[in-house]
Design a protein around this motif. Structure first.
Motif, short mmCIF file in Angstrom:
data_model
loop_
_atom_site.label_atom_id
_atom_site.label_comp_id
_atom_site.label_asym_id
_atom_site.label_seq_id
_atom_site.Cartn_x
_atom_site.Cartn_y
_atom_site.Cartn_z
N ARG A 227 2.34 -39.57 9.86
CA ARG A 227 0.91 -39.69 9.35
C ARG A 227 0.16 -38.30 9.00
NH1 ARG A 227 -2.85 -43.19 13.45
NH2 ARG A 227 -1.52 -44.80 12.89
N HIS A 228 0.49 -37.55 9.92
CA HIS A 228 -0.34 -36.06 9.57
C HIS A 228 0.11 -35.68 8.06
CE1 HIS A 228 -2.19 -32.19 9.85
NE2 HIS A 228 -1.06 -31.68 9.66
N HIS A 229 1.37 -35.70 7.90
CA HIS A 229 1.91 -35.04 6.50
C HIS A 229 1.46 -35.95 5.36
CE1 HIS A 229 4.30 -32.84 9.42
NE2 HIS A 229 5.09 -33.60 9.67
N TRP A 230 1.33 -37.27 5.61
CA TRP A 230 1.02 -38.37 4.75
C TRP A 230 -0.50 -38.24 4.48
CZ3 TRP A 230 3.43 -40.88 0.87
CH2 TRP A 230 2.66 -41.88 0.57
N GLU A 231 -1.22 -37.85 5.44
CA GLU A 231 -2.73 -37.76 5.06
C GLU A 231 -3.06 -36.26 4.34
OE1 GLU A 231 -4.35 -38.30 8.83
OE2 GLU A 231 -4.49 -40.52 8.66
N ASN A 232 -2.29 -35.32 4.71
CA ASN A 232 -2.31 -34.08 4.09
C ASN A 232 -1.17 -33.94 3.02
OD1 ASN A 232 -4.59 -32.81 5.60
ND2 ASN A 232 -3.26 -33.79 7.26
N LEU A 233 -1.09 -34.74 2.14
CA LEU A 233 0.28 -34.80 1.26
C LEU A 233 0.24 -33.79 0.25
CD1 LEU A 233 2.89 -36.01 0.30
CD2 LEU A 233 1.48 -37.59 -1.19
N ALA A 234 -1.07 -33.26 -0.35
CA ALA A 234 -1.03 -31.90 -1.10
C ALA A 234 -0.59 -30.86 -0.57
CB ALA A 234 -2.40 -32.01 -1.71
N GLN A 235 -1.03 -30.56 0.71
CA GLN A 235 -0.61 -29.69 1.53
C GLN A 235 0.96 -29.35 1.65
OE1 GLN A 235 -2.77 -29.13 5.14
NE2 GLN A 235 -1.18 -27.46 5.97
N THR A 236 1.36 -30.79 2.06
CA THR A 236 2.87 -30.89 2.38
C THR A 236 3.65 -30.65 1.08
OG1 THR A 236 2.41 -32.62 3.94
CG2 THR A 236 4.81 -32.44 3.38
N ARG A 237 3.03 -31.05 -0.17
CA ARG A 237 3.77 -30.67 -1.30
C ARG A 237 3.88 -29.31 -1.76
NH1 ARG A 237 1.35 -34.52 -4.14
NH2 ARG A 237 2.80 -35.83 -4.10
N ARG A 238 2.88 -28.58 -1.46
CA ARG A 238 2.74 -27.26 -1.91
C ARG A 238 3.59 -26.37 -0.94
NH1 ARG A 238 -2.82 -28.33 -1.79
NH2 ARG A 238 -3.11 -27.56 0.14
#
Length: 260
Positions: A227-238
């Motif tokens: 959930r945390h990675h999904w809600e901060n997807l832009a950061q995870t993608r970077r």
């Protein structure tokens, strides 16, 4: 040779998700179709896709967490009501074979009612299953090891979990399902992978990306984000772009189809 595609019916993690269904993935190699996992919401997604109810040749259940097989019963009810005709083998951890058959009977989905033959078969680590020239080999993962350590004495079962190597049309595809650690993928990387479909819910992204950066894989599709990675997807993608500069990757969404 037919086309190869992957449809992600559900890419959510194990938590309740308002915007994602739970794990279910349809791999199609020409006329051969394999479903990996049956998370909640699958029945509706399958109907909306307009697919024939005889499309799926085999189902593989990676482990017995509800977000990976909780949609199986409604899917099978749909197969019954839509008059599926073709034999359906369902491969799953041995601990689930007898209880799931009992639950099907309790749900009044008796074998005598079905217009097709349903066959529940226990997965065996390293033992391949082949359909229409497509071979699926399950390998054990450590996803449930902690549960086994904590509960095995009171609940003496196998706590089995599997990842899968799928080989067809000259392609090698890894499907992680749920892992205990990225090194569970080692058997899949015995030879280079054309595609890895990989979860990101049970460890830090840095740990997974660091491991994958040293592996021979042509493309990665990330699924089952916590959930945390999904809600901060832009950061995870970077972070993925920084740590995986030489590997094309995608973060899948529900009902997204990839054609190769």
């Amino acid at each position: 040779m037919g086309k190869f595609s992957l449809r992600c019916f559900g890419i959510g993690d194990g938590w309740p998700c308002a915007d994602r269904n739970h794990s279910s993935f349809l791999y199609r190699f020409g006329k051969t179709s394999l479903l990996v996992d049956c998370g909640e919401g699958l029945s509706g997604r399958f109907k909306a896709a307009g697919l024939s109810y005889d499309t799926i040749d085999r189902i593989f259940i990676s482990h017995l967490h509800a977000d990976h097989f909780g949609g199986l019963f409604m899917l099978l009810q749909g197969f019954w009501l839509e008059r599926r005709r073709k034999l359906l083998p369902v491969h799953l951890p041995a601990d689930g074979v007898k209880p799931i058959q009992q639950l099907l009977n309790a749900a009044l989905l008796f074998p005598e009612l079905l217009h097709f033959r349903l066959r529940l078969e226990a997965l065996r680590a390293g033992k391949s299953v082949t359909t229409g020239g497509v071979r699926v080999t399950p390998f054990p993962s450590t996803h449930l090891n902690r549960l086994r350590k904590s509960f095995h004495k009171k609940h003496p079962q196998h706590f089995a979990a599997f990842c899968f190597l799928i080989e067809g049309q000259g392609k090698r595809i890894g499907h992680s399902a749920d892992l205990g650690h990225p090194t569970d993928l080692e058997p899949l990387f015995a030879k280079p992978l054309d595609l890895l479909v990989c979860e990101l819910a049970h460890f830090r992204p840095e740990t997974l990306f660091r491991y994958l950066s040293k592996r021979d894989v042509k493309r990665i599709i990330f699924i089952h984000l916590g959930r945390h990675h999904w809600e901060n997807l832009a950061q995870t993608r970077r972070l993925a772009a920084k740590m995986l500069p030489n590997i094309p990757f995608t973060f899948a969404r529900d009902n997204q189809q990839f054609n190769f």
